[in-house]
Design an enzyme around this catalytic site. Structure first.
Site, short mmCIF file in Angstrom:
data_model
loop_
_atom_site.label_atom_id
_atom_site.label_comp_id
_atom_site.label_asym_id
_atom_site.label_seq_id
_atom_site.Cartn_x
_atom_site.Cartn_y
_atom_site.Cartn_z
CG HIS A 12 -0.25 -0.28 2.52
ND1 HIS A 12 0.62 0.63 3.08
CD2 HIS A 12 -0.28 -1.32 3.37
CE1 HIS A 12 1.09 0.15 4.21
NE2 HIS A 12 0.57 -1.04 4.41
N GLY A 20 1.94 3.12 2.21
CA GLY A 20 2.96 3.14 3.26
C GLY A 20 4.24 2.47 2.77
CG HIS A 21 4.29 -1.76 1.98
ND1 HIS A 21 2.99 -2.17 1.91
CD2 HIS A 21 4.84 -2.41 3.04
CE1 HIS A 21 2.74 -3.04 2.87
NE2 HIS A 21 3.84 -3.20 3.57
N GLY A 66 8.57 1.82 8.69
CA GLY A 66 7.51 2.82 8.88
C GLY A 66 7.29 3.09 10.36
CG ASP A 71 4.60 -1.79 11.97
OD1 ASP A 71 3.58 -2.18 12.56
OD2 ASP A 71 4.71 -1.83 10.73
CB VAL A 102 1.43 6.63 4.34
CG1 VAL A 102 0.55 7.12 3.19
CG2 VAL A 102 2.90 6.93 4.06
O1 PAF Z 1 6.85 -4.78 9.14
C1 PAF Z 1 6.79 -5.85 8.50
O2 PAF Z 1 6.14 -5.94 7.46
C2 PAF Z 1 7.53 -7.08 9.03
O3 PAF Z 1 7.51 -7.11 10.41
C3 PAF Z 1 8.97 -7.18 8.50
C4 PAF Z 1 9.81 -6.00 8.97
C5 PAF Z 1 8.96 -7.23 6.98
C6 PAF Z 1 9.63 -8.46 9.01
O4 PAF Z 1 8.96 -9.58 8.56
#
Ligand code: PAF
Length: 287
Positions: free
Chosen positions: A34, A36-37, A148, A151, A177
C-alpha cells in the site's frame, strides 16, 4: 526490475553492488503493498543507488492463533507497484530456503523496549521479526534500511538490534501514511467490513484529540489516556487492546507528557487488530 527468489543469487547480487561501491537501500516487507510501503521504496530510491525490497510473509512472527494463513498476498500487483516505485530488485525467498527443517537459531532483543506494548500481547512476535531481519540484512547487505513509524515499537527494537550487533546499517524511520480520513495504512485494513472501516477512523480521531488536549496544556498521561479510551469506547465494534503513553526511545510508561512522548494504541476492530501512534511533546503539541 529484477525478481530474485534464490538466497544465493541475492547474496551475489548484493556482493557485486557492494564491490561497485553502490549504496544499497533495503525495504523489508510482507507484501500486499500500500502507499505506506511505496513511500519507503520512494525514499530509498531517492537516497540510494539500488533498492532491494523483500517480500516474505514470515511465519516466525505470527503466533498459532494469528492470521498467517489469511495474510493478504498479491505478488503480481506487488511487482507492478514496486517497479513503478523505482525498485531495482524484488527479493521473494521461499519459506523452505529461509527456514530449512534444521533451522534453529534466533535473534532476540531482550531490552524493556521489546517487552512492553505489543510484546505483551504477541508473545514471540518481535523475536520472529528480529530473526528474519538478521537473515535478510545478511543476505541483502544494505547500507540503509527503511521502516515505517506505524510499527513504532518494531523500529525501536530493530535500531537496538542494529546497535547491539554492530550491524553496518542505518535504520531510517519514515512517517505514517494515512488514508484521507486518517486511518493509518495497513495491509490488515483489507480485513475490515464497511461498518468496521468507518469505526476504525476513531483510532486516529482519538489520537488527534489527545494531541489537542496536550496542546491546550494537559500534561497528565493518565488524563490523556482516559480521554483516548473514552473516545474509542463510543464505537461498538472497537475493543481496546492497549492505550499506552511511553517514552519514544525506551518505550517505558511515563506519568507526564514530555519532550519525547509516544502515544501508542492497539485496538480490535471486530476481529482485526490495528495499531496506531503519534509523537507528542509539550512544546510542539500545537504545531
Ligand atoms: O513490518 C513488516 O512488514 C515485518 O515485520 C517485516 C519487517 C517485513 C519483518 O517480517
Amino acid at each position: 526490475m529484477k525478481i530474485i527468489s534464490s538466497i544465493g543469487e541475492m547474496e551475489s547480487y548484493s556482493r557485486d553492488a557492494r564491490q561497485k561501491k553502490q549504496k544499497i537501500g533495503f525495504v523489508p516487507t510482507m507484501g500486499a503493498f500500500h502507499e505506506g510501503h511505496l513511500s519507503l521504496m520512494r525514499a530509498a530510491e531517492k537516497e540510494c543507488d539500488i533498492v532491494i525490497v523483500s517480500v516474505f510473509v514470515n511465519r516466525l512472527q505470527f503466533s498459532p492463533n494469528e492470521d498467517f494463513d489469511k495474510y493478504p498476498r498479491d505478488m503480481e500487483q506487488d511487482k507492478k507497484l514496486a517497479e513503478a516505485a523505482g525498485v531495482s530488485v524484488l527479493f521473494a525467498p521461499t519459506a523452505d530456503e529461509m527456514y530449512p527443517e534444521d533451522f534453529s537459531t534466533h535473534v532476540e532483543v531482550t531490552a524493556r523496549c521489546a517487552r512492553s506494548l505489543c510484546a505483551k500481547r504477541r508473545v514471540g512476535h518481535f523475536k520472529g521479526v528480529t530473526t528474519v531481519l538478521a537473515k535478510l540484512f545478511n543476505i541483502c547487505r544494505p547500507n540503509e534500511a527503511y521502516f515505517g513509524q506505524k510499527d513504532a515499537q518494531q523500529a525501536v527494537i530493530v535500531k537496538k538490534m542494529v546497535r547491539d550487533l554492530n550491524l553496518p546499517i542505518t535504520v531510517q524511520v519514515m512517517s505514517i501514511v494515512r488514508e484521507k480520513d486518517g486511518l493509518a495504512m495497513s495491509s490488515r485494513n483489507a480485513y475490515l467490513s464497511p461498518e468496521e472501516r468507518v469505526q476504525a477512523t476513531a483510532l486516529y480521531g482519538a489520537l488527534k484529540e489527545a494531541r489537542n488536549i496536550i496542546g491546550a496544556g494537559e500534561i497528565s498521561a493518565a488524563r490523556v489516556k482516559n480521554k483516548i479510551e473514552q473516545i474509542l469506547k463510543k464505537e461498538k465494534k472497537l475493543k481496546i487492546d492497549y492505550v499506552e503513553i511511553v517514552n519514544a526511545e525506551t518505550l517505558e510508561s511515563v506519568d507526564r507528557i514530555d519532550s519525547n512522548t509516544l502515544i501508542a494504541i492497539a485496538v480490535f476492530v471486530g476481529e482485526t487488530r490495528l495499531i496506531d501512534n503519534i509523537m507528542v511533546s509539550r512544546a510542539t503539541a500545537n504545531l
